[in-house]
Design a protein around this motif. Structure first.
Motif, PDB file in Angstrom:
ATOM      1  N   ALA A 163     -12.798  10.050  12.290  1.00  0.00           N
ATOM      2  CA  ALA A 163     -12.758   8.666  13.358  1.00  0.00           C
ATOM      3  C   ALA A 163     -13.004   7.418  12.376  1.00  0.00           C
ATOM      4  CB  ALA A 163     -13.478   8.967  14.285  1.00  0.00           C
ATOM      5  N   ALA A 164     -14.170   7.579  11.761  1.00  0.00           N
ATOM      6  CA  ALA A 164     -14.790   6.331  11.012  1.00  0.00           C
ATOM      7  C   ALA A 164     -13.278   5.916  10.041  1.00  0.00           C
ATOM      8  CB  ALA A 164     -15.871   6.770  10.419  1.00  0.00           C
ATOM      9  N   ASP A 165     -12.782   6.810   9.358  1.00  0.00           N
ATOM     10  CA  ASP A 165     -11.804   6.526   8.332  1.00  0.00           C
ATOM     11  C   ASP A 165     -10.677   5.756   9.239  1.00  0.00           C
ATOM     12  OD1 ASP A 165     -12.879   7.764   6.478  1.00  0.00           O
ATOM     13  OD2 ASP A 165     -12.076   9.548   6.688  1.00  0.00           O
ATOM     14  N   TRP A 166     -10.210   6.017  10.483  1.00  0.00           N
ATOM     15  CA  TRP A 166      -9.140   5.484  11.297  1.00  0.00           C
ATOM     16  C   TRP A 166      -9.849   3.893  11.660  1.00  0.00           C
ATOM     17  CZ3 TRP A 166      -4.505   6.693  11.204  1.00  0.00           C
ATOM     18  CH2 TRP A 166      -4.033   7.906  10.907  1.00  0.00           C
ATOM     19  N   LEU A 167     -11.018   4.009  11.915  1.00  0.00           N
ATOM     20  CA  LEU A 167     -11.631   2.436  12.520  1.00  0.00           C
ATOM     21  C   LEU A 167     -11.365   1.792  11.280  1.00  0.00           C
ATOM     22  CD1 LEU A 167     -14.338   3.724  14.877  1.00  0.00           C
ATOM     23  CD2 LEU A 167     -11.953   3.014  15.454  1.00  0.00           C
ATOM     24  N   GLU A 168     -11.773   2.243   9.897  1.00  0.00           N
ATOM     25  CA  GLU A 168     -11.733   1.275   8.781  1.00  0.00           C
ATOM     26  C   GLU A 168     -10.342   0.916   8.630  1.00  0.00           C
ATOM     27  OE1 GLU A 168     -14.613   2.228   5.318  1.00  0.00           O
ATOM     28  OE2 GLU A 168     -12.572   2.600   4.612  1.00  0.00           O
ATOM     29  N   ARG A 169      -9.636   1.789   8.821  1.00  0.00           N
ATOM     30  CA  ARG A 169      -8.132   1.317   8.481  1.00  0.00           C
ATOM     31  C   ARG A 169      -7.634   0.233   9.269  1.00  0.00           C
ATOM     32  NH1 ARG A 169      -3.971   6.267   6.551  1.00  0.00           N
ATOM     33  NH2 ARG A 169      -2.513   4.706   6.760  1.00  0.00           N
ATOM     34  N   TRP A 170      -7.785   0.424  10.479  1.00  0.00           N
ATOM     35  CA  TRP A 170      -7.731  -0.798  11.377  1.00  0.00           C
ATOM     36  C   TRP A 170      -8.219  -1.904  11.193  1.00  0.00           C
ATOM     37  CZ3 TRP A 170      -3.780  -1.388  14.727  1.00  0.00           C
ATOM     38  CH2 TRP A 170      -3.105  -0.281  15.235  1.00  0.00           C
ATOM     39  N   GLN A 171      -9.705  -1.850  10.709  1.00  0.00           N
ATOM     40  CA  GLN A 171     -10.143  -3.163  10.267  1.00  0.00           C
ATOM     41  C   GLN A 171      -9.721  -3.723   9.275  1.00  0.00           C
ATOM     42  OE1 GLN A 171     -14.194  -1.467  10.426  1.00  0.00           O
ATOM     43  NE2 GLN A 171     -14.494  -1.896  12.519  1.00  0.00           N
ATOM     44  N   GLN A 172      -9.275  -2.773   8.223  1.00  0.00           N
ATOM     45  CA  GLN A 172      -8.763  -3.376   6.943  1.00  0.00           C
ATOM     46  C   GLN A 172      -7.215  -3.707   6.973  1.00  0.00           C
ATOM     47  OE1 GLN A 172      -9.949  -0.208   4.162  1.00  0.00           O
ATOM     48  NE2 GLN A 172     -11.993  -1.212   3.762  1.00  0.00           N
ATOM     49  N   GLY A 173      -6.603  -3.335   8.188  1.00  0.00           N
ATOM     50  CA  GLY A 173      -5.128  -3.664   8.212  1.00  0.00           C
ATOM     51  C   GLY A 173      -4.363  -2.646   7.671  1.00  0.00           C
ATOM     52  N   ARG A 174      -5.073  -1.665   7.068  1.00  0.00           N
ATOM     53  CA  ARG A 174      -3.879  -0.461   6.511  1.00  0.00           C
ATOM     54  C   ARG A 174      -3.158   0.337   7.429  1.00  0.00           C
ATOM     55  NH1 ARG A 174      -6.615   2.975   3.800  1.00  0.00           N
ATOM     56  NH2 ARG A 174      -8.568   2.661   4.499  1.00  0.00           N
TER      57      ARG A 174
END
Ligand SMILES: C[S@@+](CC[C@H](N)C(=O)[O-])C[C@H]1O[C@@H](n2cnc3c(N)ncnc32)[C@H](O)[C@@H]1O
Length: 215
Positions: free
Chosen positions: A3-14
């Motif tokens: 879940a943390a990886d997905w949240l980070e992807r959204w934060q980084q716009g990936r």
């Protein structure tokens, strides 16, 4: 992907998976699914998909479930329609933060925490880049969860991808054999289309109808 990886992807716009226009398989194959316009549609792992607006424009109340609050904020920012926010409590748990815009309701949280009693009126679903976003161990759980959430006779569209590296993902390569093994115990499956997609992927479109009473 955690879940943390997905949240980070959204934060980084990936978010290379996001499309700015409705998916061609949705517009081509949804009419043949045979759901009434008023049927409420579950969109698991919905991101900020414009497909939800297409479904809503075709009369469907839509219920999207998404981990990332950022995705939900970006989705509602696409439209000037007013937004209503509320909390859906869950006994003994932290509940879901919900956001409604017109006919579209977005629940922020883990799809696996979304329960049958939340889903009483779900007659349909739309899965694009949801099953293929999950690692192998989660896919069996997802298939069972989807079957539990849908009313008997509930139906929808599943769009899967295959590529030549079973270790690479998301998107993970989910073969036709795996789709059949995961889904056919609880759904009648019809393969509607197989076509080349970007980056050397092959895209498959499945119509699914929930068999018998919920397990
Ligand atoms: C590959 S994207 C697809 C998004 C959308 N279906 C689309 O077509 O654009 C997968 C999405 O699922 C979300 N996600 C991943 N695991 C989830 C989970 N367990 N519960 C809810 N959302 C999840 C991610 O944050 C991401 O937005």
């Amino acid at each position: 992907m955690t879940a943390a990886d997905w949240l980070e992807r959204w934060q980084q716009g990936r978010i290379g998976f996001h499309r700015e226009a409705p998916h061609p398989a949705l517009t081509a194959h949804w009419p043949a699914i045979g759901l009434e316009a008023e049927a409420r549609i579950l969109v698991p792992l919905c991101g900020k998909s414009r497909d939800m607006r297409w479904l809503a424009e075709h009369g469907h109340p839509v219920l999207g479930i998404e981990l990332s609050p950022l995705a939900i904020e970006q989705f509602v920012a696409q439209s000037a329609q007013p937004v209503l926010r509320y909390r859906q409590p869950e006994s003994g748990k932290s509940g879901f933060d919900c956001t409604r815009q017109g006919n579209i309701e977005l629940w922020c949280g883990d799809v696996f925490r979304f329960q049958v009693d939340h889903a009483a009126e779900l007659a349909g679903f739309y899965d694009r880049a949801a099953l293929v976003a999950l690692p192998p161990a989660a896919r069996q759980r997802y298939a069972h969860h989807l079957a539990q959430l849908l009313l008997p006779g509930g139906r929808g569209l599943l769009i899967t991808l295959t590529h030549d590296d079973p270790e690479r993902g998301p998107p993970f390569s989910v073969t036709h054999e795996e789709v059949e093994s995961l889904m056919s115990p609880n759904f009648e499956l019809t393969l509607c289309d197989v076509s080349p997609a970007e980056d050397g992927l092959t895209e498959s479109v499945w119509k699914m109808v929930r068999r018998g009473p919920a397990s």
